[in-house]
Structures are given as structure tokens and as C-alpha cells.
Scaffold this motif. Structure first.
Motif, PDB file in Angstrom:
ATOM      1  N   ARG A 172      -7.698   7.299 -75.304  1.00  0.00           N
ATOM      2  CA  ARG A 172      -8.550   7.472 -74.140  1.00  0.00           C
ATOM      3  C   ARG A 172      -9.264   6.190 -73.728  1.00  0.00           C
ATOM      4  O   ARG A 172      -9.988   6.206 -72.736  1.00  0.00           O
ATOM      5  CB  ARG A 172      -9.607   8.533 -74.435  1.00  0.00           C
ATOM      6  N   ILE A 173      -9.107   5.127 -74.459  1.00  0.00           N
ATOM      7  CA  ILE A 173      -9.887   3.905 -74.214  1.00  0.00           C
ATOM      8  C   ILE A 173      -8.958   2.784 -73.787  1.00  0.00           C
ATOM      9  O   ILE A 173      -7.976   2.477 -74.457  1.00  0.00           O
ATOM     10  CB  ILE A 173     -10.656   3.478 -75.484  1.00  0.00           C
ATOM     11  N   ILE A 174      -9.278   2.163 -72.662  1.00  0.00           N
ATOM     12  CA  ILE A 174      -8.510   1.019 -72.158  1.00  0.00           C
ATOM     13  C   ILE A 174      -9.462  -0.163 -72.003  1.00  0.00           C
ATOM     14  O   ILE A 174     -10.499  -0.056 -71.346  1.00  0.00           O
ATOM     15  CB  ILE A 174      -7.851   1.343 -70.807  1.00  0.00           C
ATOM     16  N   VAL A 175      -9.108  -1.275 -72.628  1.00  0.00           N
ATOM     17  CA  VAL A 175      -9.911  -2.497 -72.488  1.00  0.00           C
ATOM     18  C   VAL A 175      -9.463  -3.174 -71.197  1.00  0.00           C
ATOM     19  O   VAL A 175      -8.464  -3.890 -71.163  1.00  0.00           O
ATOM     20  CB  VAL A 175      -9.737  -3.429 -73.701  1.00  0.00           C
ATOM     21  N   SER A 176     -10.198  -2.919 -70.149  1.00  0.00           N
ATOM     22  CA  SER A 176      -9.807  -3.373 -68.808  1.00  0.00           C
ATOM     23  C   SER A 176     -10.614  -4.561 -68.316  1.00  0.00           C
ATOM     24  O   SER A 176     -10.165  -5.316 -67.457  1.00  0.00           O
ATOM     25  CB  SER A 176     -10.006  -2.226 -67.805  1.00  0.00           C
ATOM     26  N   GLY A 177     -11.833  -4.737 -68.859  1.00  0.00           N
ATOM     27  CA  GLY A 177     -12.809  -5.613 -68.236  1.00  0.00           C
ATOM     28  C   GLY A 177     -13.634  -4.806 -67.240  1.00  0.00           C
ATOM     29  O   GLY A 177     -13.341  -3.638 -66.967  1.00  0.00           O
ATOM     30  N   ALA A 356      -9.293  -6.402 -63.626  1.00  0.00           N
ATOM     31  CA  ALA A 356      -9.807  -5.117 -64.119  1.00  0.00           C
ATOM     32  C   ALA A 356      -9.619  -4.013 -63.094  1.00  0.00           C
ATOM     33  O   ALA A 356      -9.258  -2.876 -63.444  1.00  0.00           O
ATOM     34  CB  ALA A 356     -11.285  -5.257 -64.489  1.00  0.00           C
ATOM     35  N   THR A 357      -9.870  -4.331 -61.822  1.00  0.00           N
ATOM     36  CA  THR A 357      -9.741  -3.295 -60.786  1.00  0.00           C
ATOM     37  C   THR A 357      -8.301  -2.782 -60.695  1.00  0.00           C
ATOM     38  O   THR A 357      -8.071  -1.588 -60.507  1.00  0.00           O
ATOM     39  CB  THR A 357     -10.178  -3.830 -59.407  1.00  0.00           C
ATOM     40  N   ARG A 358      -7.357  -3.681 -60.855  1.00  0.00           N
ATOM     41  CA  ARG A 358      -5.947  -3.264 -60.812  1.00  0.00           C
ATOM     42  C   ARG A 358      -5.624  -2.361 -62.004  1.00  0.00           C
ATOM     43  O   ARG A 358      -4.964  -1.326 -61.845  1.00  0.00           O
ATOM     44  CB  ARG A 358      -5.038  -4.495 -60.823  1.00  0.00           C
ATOM     45  N   THR A 359      -6.093  -2.757 -63.185  1.00  0.00           N
ATOM     46  CA  THR A 359      -5.845  -1.950 -64.382  1.00  0.00           C
ATOM     47  C   THR A 359      -6.408  -0.544 -64.214  1.00  0.00           C
ATOM     48  O   THR A 359      -5.750   0.458 -64.527  1.00  0.00           O
ATOM     49  CB  THR A 359      -6.488  -2.625 -65.603  1.00  0.00           C
ATOM     50  N   ILE A 360      -7.645  -0.462 -63.700  1.00  0.00           N
ATOM     51  CA  ILE A 360      -8.306   0.835 -63.527  1.00  0.00           C
ATOM     52  C   ILE A 360      -7.594   1.675 -62.469  1.00  0.00           C
ATOM     53  O   ILE A 360      -7.279   2.847 -62.701  1.00  0.00           O
ATOM     54  CB  ILE A 360      -9.787   0.627 -63.161  1.00  0.00           C
ATOM     55  N   ALA A 361      -7.351   1.074 -61.308  1.00  0.00           N
ATOM     56  CA  ALA A 361      -6.717   1.825 -60.213  1.00  0.00           C
ATOM     57  C   ALA A 361      -5.323   2.309 -60.608  1.00  0.00           C
ATOM     58  O   ALA A 361      -4.952   3.460 -60.322  1.00  0.00           O
ATOM     59  CB  ALA A 361      -6.643   0.954 -58.965  1.00  0.00           C
ATOM     60  N   ASP A 362      -4.548   1.469 -61.274  1.00  0.00           N
ATOM     61  CA  ASP A 362      -3.202   1.861 -61.698  1.00  0.00           C
ATOM     62  C   ASP A 362      -3.246   3.059 -62.644  1.00  0.00           C
ATOM     63  O   ASP A 362      -2.447   3.993 -62.526  1.00  0.00           O
ATOM     64  CB  ASP A 362      -2.505   0.689 -62.399  1.00  0.00           C
TER      65      ASP A 362
END
Length: 393
Positions: A172-177, A356-362
Motif C-alpha cells: 500500500r505504500i509508494i515512495v513517490s516524493g 511525484a505527480t506523475r507517479t501519483i496520477a498514474d
């Protein structure tokens, strides 16, 4: 991708960082063709008068009673995530939030503020919407935690380890920034920006950011100390604090080494022309500086999450901390020495997570496509030992 997915992003106006992180995610989704994105401040929607009063008290406490805020932050951080206190906080405005969700019918809900009313509604069987939490600091507080959150996005691997210790499953955890505006991740020409803003290319600039609400401590004293002790020219951003802006203009308005500004929408340009940044330790501000590898001095960090942010990055060599005018002088002089400056930049580059925004949105879009998303049974066990407590104890 599902045709026209609808995303609800819940934020709060208690801090500019929550708003900016939400806007960054919204803009990224828009670039992917997702245009049904709703930004909602649920506390303001449900209780506008109470919310405005609480926001006023929060902002003033940063200047008048920072110790009291730090004490409350630390005390509430010792409360387990599933205890009555936290559940009651997340219940605030639950009815209004339920109404908003029924009206908007989102395919996913993203939280950028630790108000998790959606999780309470899921707990009560009202909805089965995938929920995501973007932690906008470098430290953990138990209010961010809930057993029904499907994904957490965190700034660092160390913060991931804190969530693991608190009982959150690793899947459940993603290190995105921490998400920042796209402008901070585009190439910027210092030379072009120097010309654009009419600055002297031979000068070195220290950028002083008082925060969106202009609550950085002792800006007048900081300015005098920097002018007296260093060769820096100063760019001072007062945010929305008109009183601070007028006060500084009365004192330094004629000084050729000082530029005084109010709230600006082009902080990335001011950061790009600066040698260092003197600021408070908001998670988003520090992330913006990381994105540009701009060395930071945090002056008198406020107790609570900001002190935690400062201490976390200081331990990694990515920021410096000054707690007095004397320490500030020392740190400003350090910034003028290239070996020290390069060392801090290298530490910032090692810590920063780009896009980070790309990682989260994807990930949000990917999960919304899975109608059979498994939700592992997880018990959140955030105890005194599991979550570090920053600030006053």
C-alpha cells in the motif's frame, strides 16, 4: 482507461502546501486526459465559519504561540490512529462529505490533508471507492493513518519504514516524493531569468520566503543580519502578509540590496536565480527546493511537523538549521563557500524523487481501472514507539 474517470481530491486551506499539492495532481491528471477532477475543502464546505476561525487561529498560533501548537501536535501524535480521538476528528463534516460524494460520484478519492472522512464512510459501509493519501510532510503523524486507505504516497524511504512499523502493508505504500508544480521540474535558465527580472548578474541572491501567510520569524532581524554579515542581495517574499510587506518596505525599501515582494506565483523563477533559500520548513516548500537543488536554511523551525521536516532533512545533509541570529550568520557564510554549497546540493539530489505527480496520477488511474481491487486486512497499530514524535514533548 475508463472513459471520463472522475477523481475527487480533498484538501484543506490550513496550509498552502496542501492546496498546491492538490493542484499539481489535478494538472497532471488533466495532461493525461482526465478532466473530471474536483478539488474540495470538506471542512470549509461543511462548517465555513468554524473552518475560517480555526484557520485564523492556526495561522496566528504559528507566530504567537508556536510552543502550544507543537505541544498539541506531539500529544495528538501519541494517540493511536484507530482511537476515538482520531475517529472523532475524521467525523467532522462527514454528512456534507457524504452528500458531495453522492453528487459527484467519484471513481477515486485522493487526500492531501489528514482529514479522512471518506475512510469513515467506507468503514460504515457507505462506499467502496478506492482512496489514496498523499502525505505532504517528511514525517508521520498518526492522523494520516487509516486501515481502509488503499494507497499511501510518501516522500522518502525512511517515511515508508515508519508506515510499515505502524502496521501498514508494504503493497500500500509508494515512495513517490511530494508533488510539486510542473514548473519546478522543467529546465530553467538562470541567465534568462536574471534578465527577465532585471537583476544584476554579478550579485549573489539569498531568497527569503516568509511562507504563504508571512509567518517566518524575525524577518526584519534576519534581513539586517544578512546585510550586515554577508555579501548577499536579498529577495524577500512576504506572502499574503501585507502588514509585513509594508513594514519591510518602510525599513528596506530604499536599500539597493533588498527586493521586497508580496505573494508571487513564480517562486520557481526566484529559486532558480538564488544561491540559497531561507525559509520555514513546510513540506512542499522543501520539496520545491529539492527539485531545484537549492540549498536551504531553515530559520527557527516551528514545533510540530515543520521541526520534524527540518530535522529529517538536516540528518540527510539536505538542509541547514539556524536557531539564532548568530547561527544564521554562520550558515549564510557557509553558503558562500562553494565546497559546502556543492555538498548540500549533492545531498538534495540524492534525496529528491522526481515526477511525484506523475507517479501519483498514474497509480490513481491504474487502481481505478481495477474493479476487483483487493483490500488487504491491515491493523493500524501506530503506538508511541511506532511513530516518531517531533516538537515539544
Amino acid at each position: 482507461m475508463k472513459k471520463d474517470p472522475c477523481i475527487l481530491i480533498l484538501y484543506s486551506s490550513f496550509g498552502e502546501g496542501h492546496i498546491q499539492a492538490s493542484l499539481a495532481i489535478k494538472n497532471r491528471l488533466a495532461s493525461m486526459g482526465v478532466h473530471k477532477v474536483h478539488l474540495v475543502d470538506p471542512l470549509a464546505e461543511a462548517h465555513p465559519v468554524w473552518n475560517a476561525f480555526s484557520r485564523f487561529c492556526y495561522i496566528k498560533s504559528m507566530s504567537w504561540l508556536p510552543g502550544a501548537y507543537g505541544y498539541m501536535y506531539s500529544r495528538t501524535n501519541r494517540v493511536k490512529a484507530d482511537e476515538t480521538h482520531n475517529k472523532l476528528i475524521h467525523q467532522i463534516g462527514k454528512g456534507k462529505l457524504k452528500e458531495i460524494i453522492k453528487r459527484i460520484k467519484p471513481d477515486a478519492v485522493v487526500h492531501t490533508f489528514p482529514f479522512l472522512g471518506t475512510e469513515i464512510l467506507k468503514d460504515e459501509g457507505e462506499f467502496t471507492i478506492p482512496t489514496f493519501t498523499v502525505i505532504t510532510d517528511f514525517v508521520l503523524h498518526t492522523r494520516w493513518l487509516h486501515e481502509h486507505t488503499d494507497r499511501y504516497f510518501v516522500a522518502t524511504e525512511a517515511l515508508k519504514q515508519e508506515l510499515l512499523a505502524a502496521g501498514i502493508g508494504g503493497s500500500r505504500i509508494i515512495v513517490s516524493g511530494i508533488p510539486v508544480r510542473e514548473a519546478f521540474e522543467k529546465p530553467l535558465s538562470k541567465e534568462n531569468l536574471i534578465r527577465k527580472h532585471g537583476l544584476n548578474p554579478r550579485s549573489k541572491f539569498a531568497l527569503v520566503s516568509a511562507g504563504a501567510f508571512g509567518v517566518l520569524a524575525d524577518v526584519e532581524r534576519v534581513t539586517k543580519e544578512a546585510l550586515r554579515s554577508t555579501d548577499f542581495h536579498l529577495i524577500i517574499v512576504c506572502g499574503r502578509n501585507q502588514k509585513l510587506h509594508d513594514h519591510l518596505m518602510a525599513i528596506f525599501g530604499e536599500d539597493p540590496r533588498v527586493i521586497i515582494l508580496g505573494y508571487v506565483s513564480y517562486m520557481e523563477e526566484l529559486m532558480a536565480v538564488s544561491t540559497c533559500l531561507l525559509t520555514k520548513a513546510g513540506g512542499l516548500t522543501l520539496s520545491e527546493a529539492l527539485s531545484l537543488s537549492l540549498p536551504v536554511i531553515v530559520y527557527r523551525p516551528l514545533p510540530g511537523q515543520e521541526q520534524g521536516n527540518a530535522e529529517t532533512l538536516y540528518a540527510r545533509g539536505a538542509v541547514r538549521i539556524a536557531n539564532s541570529p548568530g547561527e544564521l550568520t554562520k550558515e549564510l557564510l557557509l553558503m558562500q563557500k562553494l565546497p559546502n554549497w556543492y555538498r548540500i546540493r549533492a545531498a538534495m539530489q540524492a534525496l529528491y524523487r522526481p515526477e511525484a505527480t506523475r507517479t501519483i496520477a498514474d497509480e490513481v488511474i491504474r487502481v481505478t481501472q481495477q474493479t476487483d481491487l483487493p483490500i488487504p486486512a491491515v491493523t493500524v497499530r501506530a503506538s508511541r514507539k511506532a511513530v516518531r514524535v517531533h516538537g515539544y514533548r
